[in-house]
Design an enzyme around this catalytic site. Sequence first.
Site, PDB file in Angstrom:
ATOM      1  N   HIS A  27       0.860  -1.351   0.082  1.00  0.00           N
ATOM      2  CA  HIS A  27       0.112  -0.138  -0.179  1.00  0.00           C
ATOM      3  C   HIS A  27       0.783   1.475  -0.022  1.00  0.00           C
ATOM      4  O   HIS A  27       0.687   2.469   0.743  1.00  0.00           O
ATOM      5  CB  HIS A  27      -1.439  -0.193   1.147  1.00  0.00           C
ATOM      6  CG  HIS A  27      -1.457  -1.258   1.058  1.00  0.00           C
ATOM      7  ND1 HIS A  27      -2.842  -1.804   0.297  1.00  0.00           N
ATOM      8  CD2 HIS A  27      -1.129  -2.707   2.497  1.00  0.00           C
ATOM      9  CE1 HIS A  27      -2.948  -2.715   1.637  1.00  0.00           C
ATOM     10  NE2 HIS A  27      -2.277  -3.525   1.944  1.00  0.00           N
ATOM     11  N   SER A  35      15.655  19.188 -17.979  1.00  0.00           N
ATOM     12  CA  SER A  35      14.031  20.222 -18.437  1.00  0.00           C
ATOM     13  C   SER A  35      14.655  21.635 -18.895  1.00  0.00           C
ATOM     14  O   SER A  35      16.159  22.247 -19.395  1.00  0.00           O
ATOM     15  CB  SER A  35      13.116  20.950 -16.788  1.00  0.00           C
ATOM     16  OG  SER A  35      12.863  22.295 -17.170  1.00  0.00           O
ATOM     17  N   LYS A  70      16.631  20.272 -12.950  1.00  0.00           N
ATOM     18  CA  LYS A  70      16.228  18.780 -13.503  1.00  0.00           C
ATOM     19  C   LYS A  70      17.220  18.117 -13.803  1.00  0.00           C
ATOM     20  O   LYS A  70      17.648  18.235 -15.177  1.00  0.00           O
ATOM     21  CB  LYS A  70      14.565  18.936 -14.253  1.00  0.00           C
ATOM     22  CG  LYS A  70      14.326  19.950 -13.384  1.00  0.00           C
ATOM     23  CD  LYS A  70      13.410  19.044 -11.917  1.00  0.00           C
ATOM     24  CE  LYS A  70      12.411  17.356 -12.048  1.00  0.00           C
ATOM     25  NZ  LYS A  70      11.065  18.192 -13.190  1.00  0.00           N
ATOM     26  N   GLU A  91       9.810   6.861 -17.513  1.00  0.00           N
ATOM     27  CA  GLU A  91       8.360   7.115 -17.245  1.00  0.00           C
ATOM     28  C   GLU A  91       8.347   7.355 -18.995  1.00  0.00           C
ATOM     29  O   GLU A  91       6.961   7.031 -18.849  1.00  0.00           O
ATOM     30  CB  GLU A  91       8.244   8.672 -17.687  1.00  0.00           C
ATOM     31  CG  GLU A  91       8.749   9.383 -15.635  1.00  0.00           C
ATOM     32  CD  GLU A  91       9.025  10.708 -16.226  1.00  0.00           C
ATOM     33  OE1 GLU A  91       8.050  11.201 -15.581  1.00  0.00           O
ATOM     34  OE2 GLU A  91       9.969  11.378 -16.412  1.00  0.00           O
TER      35      GLU A  91
END
Length: 456
Positions: free
Chosen positions: A155, A276, A282, A289
């Site tokens: 969880h 980025s 970044k 992804e």
Amino acid sequence: MAMWDGRFSAETNKELARFSESVHYDKRLYAFDIMGSKAHVKMLAKQGIIPERTAWLISEELDNIKRRIDAGDFEFKSELEDIHMNIESALIGKLGAEGARLHSGRSRNDQIALDIRLYLRSEIQEIQDLIVALQKALFSQAEAHRETILPGFTHTQHAQVVLFAHHMLAYMEMFERDRGRLTDCSNRMNVMPLGSGALAGSTLHLDRRMVCEELGFTAVTRNSMDAVSDRDFIIELLGALSIFAMHISRLSEDFVWWSSQEFQFIEFADEFCTGSSLMPQKKNPDVAELARGKTGRVYGALMALLTVCKGLPLTYNRDLQEDKEELFDAIDTVKMILRVYPPMIATMTVKSDNMRRAACDPSLMATDLAEQLVKQGVPFRTAHHQVGELVKLALAARKPLDRLTLDEMKQAIPTATADFLEMFKPEASVAKREIVGGTGYNAVASQLGFWRGKLA
Ligand code: ARG
């Protein structure tokens, strides 16, 4: 004019031609189409349906055509609809009436059923090899960090400590099943459909077994109507690829979180990240992804094919031409993921210290306390309740579990002894889980041993 123009008196409408052509994508089947035609023509000659010399000429010219296509020196014509007619038309262009004998006893319906099978057999092999490369990369990280401990989650909450290798090897199991599913699927599709004709077989005396052997299939299809209309082997493959993509997506999700500032469990090599355009600091885990995102395309292909085939009456219907673009895209997507994933995994930095620090959360050892009580003879439900009380008490005292004194502990667990205070070291917790399939050091070492042998 098209090759089927005999019963037509007008040219095909231009828009229809564009609507119906498939050669701009099914041209990728050319080598398999030629392989099938060569086997077919050899059989036609052996059966005395066409002269030996014609078969030889056709076979030679098919090789020529293949060489030209390989070299990018072949003009595909969309007015010839598909790869089959582009090749046949070039053949007839060169050999005239001799070339026009190739299609004896054959329909594009059984031809395409053959071509896709030949194509998929080779793609499946390639994908399986790439999965092995992925497994090797996972194995190398598991092996290199066989003592590294991190929190295991259920969880998305701290649950119990596990070895990093155990976590990696969980994915090994999934990818192994994926490989198995591909083998099943390849075995099931390895039947030879040629000779089914348009739908009802042929009046010519074809030797289907010979073609079957020539092309390395295990059997000939038993029912011509099924053979020309079945695409369930494609759906099965897309199912297997979807499950694989789902596994990759889950692994990606772990990686994305682990590489976040909150976790800092891993860091990908610069060459597998991007920055980025706006935020200078970044470094994004784009490969993970994108792989997670591309899973959607693979599922999409599966849904598309299920939908295309749903409700189609027997036998061949042109709807079936819609199987290919989705299938090719799913295959390309999976192969693309599999080309970047192994080097990305092999080059990622595993931050063992950070993982261990997170694994020092003493609440991860709460189950160990309860099981220790079971060893003392306390019924598990009672033990669970007592440790729950201990957690409540610690929260109220604003202390972590491992900072409680024995007296405090005894308020919740009357039978607690001094050794209970020693149970919060993550290494000790791991060491107690030497059950088969557990995360104990030896249990994981034997998993590693299994995979070392398997991947050798
Ligand atoms: N391009 C077609 C396909 O992919 C080949 C079979 C066409 N058959 C036909 N009768 N039009 O399904």
